[in-house]
Design an enzyme around this catalytic site. Structure first.
Site, mmCIF file in Angstrom:
data_model
loop_
_atom_site.group_PDB
_atom_site.id
_atom_site.type_symbol
_atom_site.label_atom_id
_atom_site.label_comp_id
_atom_site.label_asym_id
_atom_site.label_seq_id
_atom_site.Cartn_x
_atom_site.Cartn_y
_atom_site.Cartn_z
ATOM 1 N N GLU A 68 59.179 19.899 65.190
ATOM 2 C CA GLU A 68 60.601 19.579 65.332
ATOM 3 C C GLU A 68 60.947 18.153 64.942
ATOM 4 O O GLU A 68 61.934 17.898 64.260
ATOM 5 C CB GLU A 68 61.075 19.845 66.770
ATOM 6 C CG GLU A 68 61.195 21.321 67.109
ATOM 7 C CD GLU A 68 59.869 22.035 67.218
ATOM 8 O OE1 GLU A 68 58.828 21.362 67.395
ATOM 9 O OE2 GLU A 68 59.858 23.278 67.118
ATOM 10 N N HIS B 31 62.983 27.800 77.743
ATOM 11 C CA HIS B 31 63.792 28.380 76.664
ATOM 12 C C HIS B 31 65.202 28.674 77.144
ATOM 13 O O HIS B 31 65.866 29.579 76.646
ATOM 14 C CB HIS B 31 63.176 29.681 76.153
ATOM 15 C CG HIS B 31 61.894 29.502 75.414
ATOM 16 N ND1 HIS B 31 60.706 29.220 76.045
ATOM 17 C CD2 HIS B 31 61.607 29.541 74.090
ATOM 18 C CE1 HIS B 31 59.744 29.118 75.147
ATOM 19 N NE2 HIS B 31 60.266 29.302 73.957
#
Ligand SMILES: Cc1ncc(C[n+]2csc(CCOP(=O)(O)OP(=O)(O)O)c2C)c(N)n1
Lengths: 324, 323
Positions: free
Chosen positions: A59, A128
């Site tokens: 990321e 998440h």
């Protein structure tokens, strides 16, 4: 002419239209060709693999790569699948992305759009599910938006892609997966940053509800109406810049302010707006400001516990009743 | 040697400029005229100037915190550097970057604070060059210590995967901050890591400007031909301590002396004198001229206007006003 689109289609259409309009726009992210949630599905057929670019799972590095492309004439749309994963890219986002234009004396604006999914209730447990918008508000130089309707999803995303400033777009998973529908014009339009909308009028209390929480507030309004309490619901749409005028014009009318967010309480979006209220707008208040937010705990995996964790219609009703 | 005498002289002058810039910075600090700390690249001039020498104006450079070498090499003037270092409004970053030099007209997008954050940015600029069908190359200049940042790997991976026009130029100066490289690496070289991504590499002497220049030239040509990334590792020695407040007690003095005998500026001067490109007199004059240029830049820098409170809120967003 307007048609009915769902939230996901609206995002997909915004990207496709902007890519047709401007060859410097491209998409990158992990598995964006297939598209984990579907927002970028099918785009590779029209635009090819060069402009719908699958990246390694890294990321911070893909954010840096997107920034580099933005430094050199492109307008990337970067997907950081889950907002939780954006924390891996916080060095790039908070230390560099928002500040680059400033520290280069305006020489290097970074026209980069980051799309990332927030929201719990999908039983995805602690890593998440988080709504981490408030992690970004301390970083200067970023524009932060959170649409709650297909119309705004498309219009805000188009503004983001055309903006010369970096923009983070928070997309709520319940809106993506839940297929919320709404009217979207055929013709080109944008939704400007920093403009809130009043979703429902009322004179008793102002409820500022971010993103998906607007729907919970609408449900709360129905219940409260039975007791003749009419709340005014404001959807800020932009977190930064914040439309203070719309919010505090409403507070001037109602004298009561409740801020609702799905993220956690401490140092949250509500804290920021409450601080504004206590400072510049103190004389408008007839009652203490109320904040509705998630508690300072990890998001539990248990569905029962997750539902208890989440702010919802009931917590909004309770907060309104405390001051009305 | 493919390097012409004229080119060698040009590179020599740039190396002198770098040394003089950093010595002047050190002097100003000592005299208490500035507080801006310096991380000097003394002894590494042949790397900084060698890696930037073969670049074209349109090529992109990411430099490092270690001195001004590569920034001078890419064409920044002493004046612009001092305007920025002194935080003046007329600096290329309007005094907002200071040590974090950026200069858009020279394709220098900036200097990060967190080491290695720019590894992937360099991959991104190269990606854009490829997507825009330019033959622009990005040169990522980096210290060996920074190559241990996690992003080094996905960055090399992406560069190779997408065959991007980027050159990774690793300056191995034996030190990573306050420790020797051997505290950071189980190997002598960084370069073989490139092989893991199918990236070709070379390890070269960093003291000889002709060697550093030509190795970079080959790497840049490879990238410009569309053959993808290339990594060059330059072996040199940090003659300065890590930064101006570091006494450098950990440095082995004998080793330092050995490297000092191969000072890159001395080596280059010797070559120029032997080839009769310059005379000893001309060399003296050149050095005086370089020092005068730096002194002039410092004077102009001090005389220039500071930014005002109005500038404080400028440049954050493209639109006017504070949000
Ligand atoms: C993320 C991060 N960690 C640590 C530092 C502190 N730091 C500055 S320079 C340096 C050493 C870098 O070594 P190397 O990359 O070999 O470059 P050199 O200083 O030798 O030129 C360190 C650890 C930093 N700036 N950023």
């Amino acid at each position: 002419m307007a048609r009915t689109l769902n939230f996901m289609q609206a995002i997909n259409e915004a990207i496709a239209e902007e890519m047709r309009r401007d060859p410097s726009v491209f998409v990158l992210g992990e598995d964006v060709r297939v598209s984990p949630f579907g927002q970028t599905a099918g785009l590779v057929e029209e635009f090819g693999e060069e402009r719908i670019l699958n990246t390694p799972i890294a990321e911070n590095a893909i954010t840096g790569a997107a920034m580099g492309a933005a430094m050199n004439g492109m307008r990337p749309i970067l997907e950081l699948m889950f907002c939780d994963f954006s924390m891996l890219a916080m060095d790039q986002i908070c230390n560099h992305l928002g500040q680059w234009r400033y520290i280069t004396g305006g020489q290097y604006p970074l026209p980069l759009t980051i799309r990332t999914a927030v929201g719990a209730g999908m039983r995805m447990a602690y890593g998440h599910s988080q709504s981490l918008e408030s992690q970004f508000i301390q970083a200067p130089g970023l524009i932060l938006v959170e649409p709650s309707t297909p119309y705004d999803a498309k219009g805000l995303l188009k503004s983001a892609i055309r903006s010369d400033d970096p923009v983070v777009v928070f997309e709520h998973k319940k809106l993506i997966f839940g297929g919320v529908e709404g009217e979207v014009p055929e013709e080109d339009y944008t939704v400007p940053f920093g403009q809130a909308v009043v979703r429902k009028q009322g004179q008793d209390a102002t409820v500022v509800a971010f993103g998906f929480m607007g729907y919970e507030a609408l449900n709360a309004a129905q219940e409260l109406a039975q007791d003749n309490i009419a709340i005014e619901i404001i959807d800020p749409r932009s977190i930064v810049p914040l439309d203070k005028d719309t919010i505090f014009e409403s507070v001037e009318k109602t004298g009561r302010l409740i801020i609702v967010e799905e993220g956690r309480l401490r140092g949250g979006l509500g804290a920021e707006i409450a601080a504004l209220a206590c400072g510049d707008y103190f004389s408008l208040l007839k009652a203490p400001v109320q904040r509705v937010a998630a508690p300072m705990i990890p998001i539990p995996g248990s569905p029962v516990l997750e539902d208890l964790y989440l702010p919802n219609k009931d917590s909004i009703v309770r907060a309104v009743r405390r001051v009305c | 040697m493919s390097l012409s005498n004229a080119k060698l002289l040009e590179l020599y002058r740039k190396m002198l400029l770098v040394r003089s810039m950093e010595e002047t910075h050190g002097k100003l600090l000592q005299e208490g005229k500035i507080q801006l700390m310096g991380h000097f690249g003394t002894g590494q001039e042949a790397v900084a100037i060698g890696v930037t020498g073969p670049l074209r104006p349109e090529d992109i450079l990411f430099g490092t915190h270690r001195g001004v070498g590569e920034f001078i090499g890419k064409g920044m003037t002493p004046k612009d550097i001092w305007l920025e270092y002194l935080g003046k409004k007329a600096g290329p970053c309007r005094g907002k970057g200071t040590l974090h030099l950026a200069d858009r007209k020279l394709n220098i997008p900036g200097l990060v604070s967190s080491l290695g954050a720019d590894f992937s940015m360099a991959v991104g600029t190269a990606l854009a060059s490829k997507m825009r069908r330019t033959d622009q190359v990005t040169l990522y200049y980096v210290g060996e210590g920074t190559c241990n940042q996690a992003d080094a790997h996905p960055s090399m991976c992406m560069a190779a995967l997408w065959k991007l026009p980027v050159v990774f130029a690793v300056c191995t100066n034996q030190f990573c901050e306050l420790s020797y490289m051997c505290d950071h690496y189980p190997t002598d070289d960084v370069a073989p890591r490139a092989a893991g991504y199918g990236i070709p590499y070379e390890v070269v002497d960093g003291q000889d400007i002709a060697v550093t220049y030509e190795a970079t030239e080959r790497a840049v040509a490879h990238a410009r031909r569309g053959q993808g990334p290339f990594l060059v590792e330059y072996k040199t020695f940090r003659m300065a301590t890590h930064f101006t407040g570091d006494p450098g007690h950990y440095v082995n003095p004998e080793e330092r002396e050995q490297w000092a005998a191969r000072d890159p500026i001395d080596l280059c001067r010797k070559k120029l004198l032997e080839a009769a490109v310059i005379t000893a007199d001309a060399d003296q004059k050149l050095r005086a001229e370089v020092q005068a240029e730096v002194d002039g830049a410092v004077r102009e820098g001090f005389a220039a206007a500071d930014p005002t409170v109005e500038d404080l809120f400028e440049d954050l967003y493209s639109g006017k006003g504070v949000l």
